[in-house]
Design a protein around this motif. Structure first.
Motif, PDB file in Angstrom:
ATOM      1  N   PHE A  56       0.977  -1.256   0.000  1.00 45.76           N
ATOM      2  CA  PHE A  56       0.207  -0.057  -0.132  1.00 45.76           C
ATOM      3  C   PHE A  56       0.864   1.223   0.030  1.00 45.76           C
ATOM      4  O   PHE A  56       1.706   1.535   0.963  1.00 45.76           O
ATOM      5  CB  PHE A  56      -0.736  -0.085   1.331  1.00 45.76           C
ATOM      6  CG  PHE A  56      -1.629   1.203   1.351  1.00 45.76           C
ATOM      7  CD1 PHE A  56      -2.724   1.485   0.760  1.00 45.76           C
ATOM      8  CD2 PHE A  56      -1.179   2.181   2.113  1.00 45.76           C
ATOM      9  CE1 PHE A  56      -3.901   2.594   1.155  1.00 45.76           C
ATOM     10  CE2 PHE A  56      -2.098   3.194   2.382  1.00 45.76           C
ATOM     11  CZ  PHE A  56      -3.295   3.648   1.763  1.00 45.76           C
ATOM     12  N   ASN A  57       0.795   2.011  -1.123  1.00 47.94           N
ATOM     13  CA  ASN A  57       1.580   3.003  -1.079  1.00 47.94           C
ATOM     14  C   ASN A  57       1.002   4.448  -1.446  1.00 47.94           C
ATOM     15  O   ASN A  57       0.139   4.515  -2.200  1.00 47.94           O
ATOM     16  CB  ASN A  57       2.745   2.823  -2.139  1.00 47.94           C
ATOM     17  CG  ASN A  57       3.725   4.058  -2.363  1.00 47.94           C
ATOM     18  OD1 ASN A  57       4.064   4.891  -1.637  1.00 47.94           O
ATOM     19  ND2 ASN A  57       4.591   4.071  -3.500  1.00 47.94           N
ATOM     20  N   SER A  58       0.998   5.475  -0.277  1.00 51.46           N
ATOM     21  CA  SER A  58       0.418   6.833  -0.331  1.00 51.46           C
ATOM     22  C   SER A  58       1.015   7.761  -0.261  1.00 51.46           C
ATOM     23  O   SER A  58       1.931   7.685   1.164  1.00 51.46           O
ATOM     24  CB  SER A  58      -0.914   6.439   0.466  1.00 51.46           C
ATOM     25  OG  SER A  58      -1.727   7.658   0.663  1.00 51.46           O
ATOM     26  N   PRO A  59       0.855   8.989  -0.776  1.00 50.31           N
ATOM     27  CA  PRO A  59       1.821  10.016  -0.399  1.00 50.31           C
ATOM     28  C   PRO A  59       1.295  10.680   1.109  1.00 50.31           C
ATOM     29  O   PRO A  59       1.866  11.371   1.535  1.00 50.31           O
ATOM     30  CB  PRO A  59       1.659  11.006  -1.462  1.00 50.31           C
ATOM     31  CG  PRO A  59       0.346  10.526  -2.087  1.00 50.31           C
ATOM     32  CD  PRO A  59       0.294   9.151  -1.819  1.00 50.31           C
ATOM     33  N   SER A  60       0.204  10.198   1.482  1.00 50.62           N
ATOM     34  CA  SER A  60      -0.274  10.773   2.512  1.00 50.62           C
ATOM     35  C   SER A  60       0.253  10.239   4.068  1.00 50.62           C
ATOM     36  O   SER A  60       0.313  10.639   5.018  1.00 50.62           O
ATOM     37  CB  SER A  60      -1.927  10.295   2.852  1.00 50.62           C
ATOM     38  OG  SER A  60      -2.712  10.960   1.869  1.00 50.62           O
TER      39      SER A  60
END
Length: 192
Positions: free
Chosen positions: A83-87
């Motif tokens: 899971f890759n999120s800039p958040s």
């Protein structure tokens, strides 16, 4: 049509790279100009049954993370899922990190707010074979502090690589892009 400029890479290498990145799009090569055209409107469709299975996966994922079931949410990913999120500062990869991520999310809601993940505009595309899919969707995070009005926290786009494992779809990789972030120029955006 999207035209891809000529580079030092051979035309055959460019076509193969694109077919791998976006297997459901059609490609046409202009041999005179060596321009490669990608037509995203000529998409091969997946069956309605598969689309419903994907929608059920997303509904279950949202319910699991919103209800605080971190292990259940992590089980919707492959064992090595990412899971890759800039958040968030770093991607979560593998079951243990996915569980820890979902536990942190649940703890952030312990302050009396209720958060909901709302997934819409789900576009399910065929992957490299019958056991792989590429899915694009919008993900909204809505929070409601107790006794107050709901508000939109984030509007994002997700691109998922799904894999069929023992007859069920699981997320192998999720790439989240925030609407308030600078757009990416990568052609391989389907390979999240």
């Amino acid at each position: 049509m999207h035209r891809l400029p000529h580079t030092d890479v051979t035309v055959a290498q460019r076509m193969q790279a694109l077919r791998t990145a976006v297997p459901s799009y059609s490609f046409r090569l202009d041999f005179c100009t060596e321009q490669l055209e990608v037509n995203p409107t000529e998409v091969h469709e997946v069956s309605d049954l598969i689309v419903v299975q994907v929608l059920r996966l997303y509904a279950r994922q949202s319910r699991l993370i919103d209800s605080g079931d971190a292990p259940g949410w992590a089980r919707t990913f492959t064992k090595d899922g990412c899971f890759n999120s800039p958040s968030y500062p770093t991607p979560a990869a593998g079951t243990d990190e996915l569980v820890a991520f979902a536990e942190r999310f649940a703890a952030s809601n312990a302050s009396g707010s209720v958060s909901r993940h709302v997934i819409t505009n789900v576009d399910v595309l065929p992957g490299s074979d019958d056991d792989h899919l590429v899915v694009h969707a919008y993900l909204q995070i809505v929070t409601t502090p107790r006794g107050e009005l709901s508000r939109l926290v984030r509007l994002t786009t997700i691109t998922d690589q799904l894999v069929r494992v023992s007859g069920s779809w699981q997320v192998a990789h999720r790439q989240v892009v925030r609407d308030d972030a600078a757009p990416s120029m990568a052609i391989a955006g389907d390979q999240a």
